[in-house]
Design an enzyme around this catalytic site. Structure first.
Site, PDB file in Angstrom:
ATOM      1  N   GLU A 239      -2.586  23.958   2.333  1.00  0.00           N
ATOM      2  CA  GLU A 239      -2.685  25.024   3.027  1.00  0.00           C
ATOM      3  C   GLU A 239      -3.003  26.489   2.575  1.00  0.00           C
ATOM      4  OE1 GLU A 239       0.583  24.932   6.084  1.00  0.00           O
ATOM      5  OE2 GLU A 239       0.021  26.931   6.708  1.00  0.00           O
TER       6      GLU A 239
ATOM      7  N   LYS B 239       9.544  25.079   9.079  1.00  0.00           N
ATOM      8  CA  LYS B 239       8.500  24.513   8.275  1.00  0.00           C
ATOM      9  C   LYS B 239       7.759  25.470   7.536  1.00  0.00           C
ATOM     10  CE  LYS B 239       3.960  23.537   8.155  1.00  0.00           C
ATOM     11  NZ  LYS B 239       2.631  24.306   7.754  1.00  0.00           N
TER      12      LYS B 239
ATOM     13  N   ASP C  42      11.059  15.109  -5.901  1.00  0.00           N
ATOM     14  CA  ASP C  42      10.688  14.287  -4.407  1.00  0.00           C
ATOM     15  C   ASP C  42      10.795  15.122  -3.178  1.00  0.00           C
ATOM     16  OD1 ASP C  42      11.056  12.468  -2.465  1.00  0.00           O
ATOM     17  OD2 ASP C  42      12.455  11.005  -3.550  1.00  0.00           O
TER      18      ASP C  42
ATOM     19  N   HIS D  57      -4.099  34.203   8.307  1.00  0.00           N
ATOM     20  CA  HIS D  57      -4.570  32.681   8.340  1.00  0.00           C
ATOM     21  C   HIS D  57      -5.994  32.470   8.462  1.00  0.00           C
ATOM     22  CE1 HIS D  57      -1.039  30.299   8.607  1.00  0.00           C
ATOM     23  NE2 HIS D  57      -1.711  29.188   9.021  1.00  0.00           N
TER      24      HIS D  57
HETATM   25  C1  MEV Z   1       2.343  27.735   9.088  1.00  0.00           C
HETATM   26  O1  MEV Z   1       2.107  26.818   8.181  1.00  0.00           O
HETATM   27  C2  MEV Z   1       3.907  28.364   9.092  1.00  0.00           C
HETATM   28  C3  MEV Z   1       4.226  29.389  10.118  1.00  0.00           C
HETATM   29  O2  MEV Z   1       3.825  28.689  11.497  1.00  0.00           O
HETATM   30  C4  MEV Z   1       5.649  29.558   9.872  1.00  0.00           C
HETATM   31  C5  MEV Z   1       6.130  30.308  10.993  1.00  0.00           C
HETATM   32  O3  MEV Z   1       5.628  30.483  12.246  1.00  0.00           O
HETATM   33  O4  MEV Z   1       7.329  31.065  10.715  1.00  0.00           O
HETATM   34  C6  MEV Z   1       3.395  30.674  10.125  1.00  0.00           C
END
Ligand code: MEV
Length: 438
Positions: free
Chosen positions: A85, A280, A296, A393
């Site tokens: 990513e 995430k 792992d 991003h």
């Molecule tokens: C993207 O990989 C992760 C985010 O969505 C985490 C978040 O929203 O806190 C930017």
């Protein structure tokens, strides 16, 4: 027409690829080239990779990046991360730098307990089973001695074995719930070997236990396996600084920034839709280091998400507070990691990652990984509550878009510069590239 194949694993690599390309791809020759371009025939690495799993036909590469300037417990680290990513390493580096100037990260291991269970059925009087358990427990421990001896010499081993009555949730269902200290090893093989030994002895000894009635002697072992749910293999990492030191360079005052960060975490605590995305983002950092160090990541993921739901609702792994004008931001996360065994001495990049991390103990690696998760969450929330996530991003994604569009090296240079002050979208990049090509 796709075909069934017999003895696939016995074919040579070339034969496997031929068969696959012919039966499952539209253009066999170009598919074969795609697979072969990742071969590493010049070095011994290929041989190693071929033998990690069955039916290896090529290597699947991920970018391996470095996030430098992590000050953790007053020690500087450059953290290796394996991840595809675009923005993750950049975000980690930015958060590392931010906190480097504010005292760095503090981390502490709260527990190292690993878990394994023997799941079995027993159709008798539970008081007799309890008696049997007390009788057999020392025998279980001594039967596992050949497995545990070395670990014990280093200070680890079996820490506890308990009989758990689960008949309220499933008829005749009991467990031997066992805990272990596996030191610097993740310990999966050690734990599973102990459990299988326990199961064997448990079953055999039941056959002759005097207090059992005839119909109570048949213990039906369903399975023996470690658990990836390790709520007591826990690490805490935190940062803190005076609120007024939270100058971000964005047009937001430090106090408002601190309050927004706390609110963002509070939302993730009470709202599962947000919590999943919030966590995430944490796992972006965690998994990247877990992968780079040959651990792992599926085990870590499963354990972490179970932990996040331990109170009955999925919730945030991080916490934030403003206490007497101090901003505090911390994470508590279960991480059963190893720095010996497994891939650690086999995979050259894993070995090097551990060397870059100054050959950490498992405890130190837990701290580093927790910090990587916390830093990632800080970076994500910082963007979310200020500029929004897309700015950073899309900047990082620009190179992917340019590559997709087949931009040459010169064009890329010009456009990266051009987009420093403009919003990146798929269409704006397309337009700019077309203009440039004219
Ligand atoms: C993207 O990989 C992760 C985010 O969505 C985490 C978040 O929203 O806190 C930017």
């Amino acid at each position: 027409m796709n075909t069934v194949v017999e003895g696939f694993s016995k074919l040579t690599k070339e034969e496997k690829i031929d068969w696959l390309a012919k039966n499952y791809t539209r253009d066999p020759e170009s598919s074969k080239n795609v697979l072969k371009q990742y071969w590493n025939t010049e070095s011994k690495v290929q041989r190693l990779h071929d033998e990690f799993i069955e039916n290896t036909i090529t290597n699947y590469y991920l970018p391996f990046g470095i996030a430098p300037n992590f000050l953790i417990n007053d020690r500087l680290y450059a953290i290796p991360m394996a991840i595809e990513e675009s923005s993750v390493v950049a975000a980690a580096s930015k958060a590392a730098k931010f906190w480097l100037e504010r005292g760095g990260f503090k981390a502490q291991v709260l527990g190292m307990e690993k878990v394994g269970q023997v799941h079995f059925r027993y159709k008798g009087d539970h008081r007799n089973l309890e008696k049997f358990f007390e009788f057999v427990k020392p025998k279980l421990i001594s039967a596992a001695k050949p497995i545990t001896e070395n670990m014990e010499k280093r200070g680890g081993g079996i820490t506890h074995i308990e009989l758990r009555d689960k008949t309220e949730v499933m008829e005749d269902y009991y467990q031997l719930h066992c805990t272990f200290e596996t030191l610097d090893a993740m310990g999966a093989n050690f734990i599973n070997s102990c459990l299988e030994e326990f199961a064997k002895v448990f079953k055999a000894e039941a056959q002759t236990f005097p207090s059992f009635a005839e119909n109570e002697r048949e213990i039906d072992v369903v399975m023996s396996i470690l658990s990836n749910y390790v709520p007591n293999c826990l690490v805490r990492a935190e940062v803190n600084c005076p609120v007024e030191a939270l100058e971000t360079g964005e047009s937001i005052a430090p106090r408002e920034f601190a309050e927004k960060m706390v609110q963002a975490v509070e939302i993730a605590k009470i709202e599962p839709h947000r919590a999943v995305t919030h966590n995430k983002g944490i796992m972006n950092g965690v998994d990247a280091v877990v992968l780079a160090t040959g651990n792992d990541f599926r085990a870590i993921e499963a354990g972490v998400h179970a932990y996040s739901s331990r109170k009955g609702q999925y919730s945030s792994l991080t916490h934030a507070a403003i206490e007497e004008s101090t901003f505090k931001f911390w994470i508590e996360i279960p991480l059963a990691l190893g720095t010996v065994g497994g891939l650690t001495s086999l995979h050259p990049l894993v070995k090097l990652s551990l060397e870059i991390l100054q050959n950490p103990t498992a405890k130190e690696l837990m701290q580093i990984v927790a910090v990587a998760g916390l830093a990632q969450n800080f970076a994500a929330l910082r963007s979310l509550v200020t500029t929004g996530i897309q700015q950073g991003h899309m900047k990082m994604h620009l190179m992917n878009i340019l590559n997709q569009m087949g931009a040459g090296e010169e064009d890329k240079k010009v456009l990266v510069n051009y987009f420093k002050t403009r919003t990146v979208t798929h269409s704006s990049v397309k337009e700019a590239l077309e203009q440039l090509r004219k």
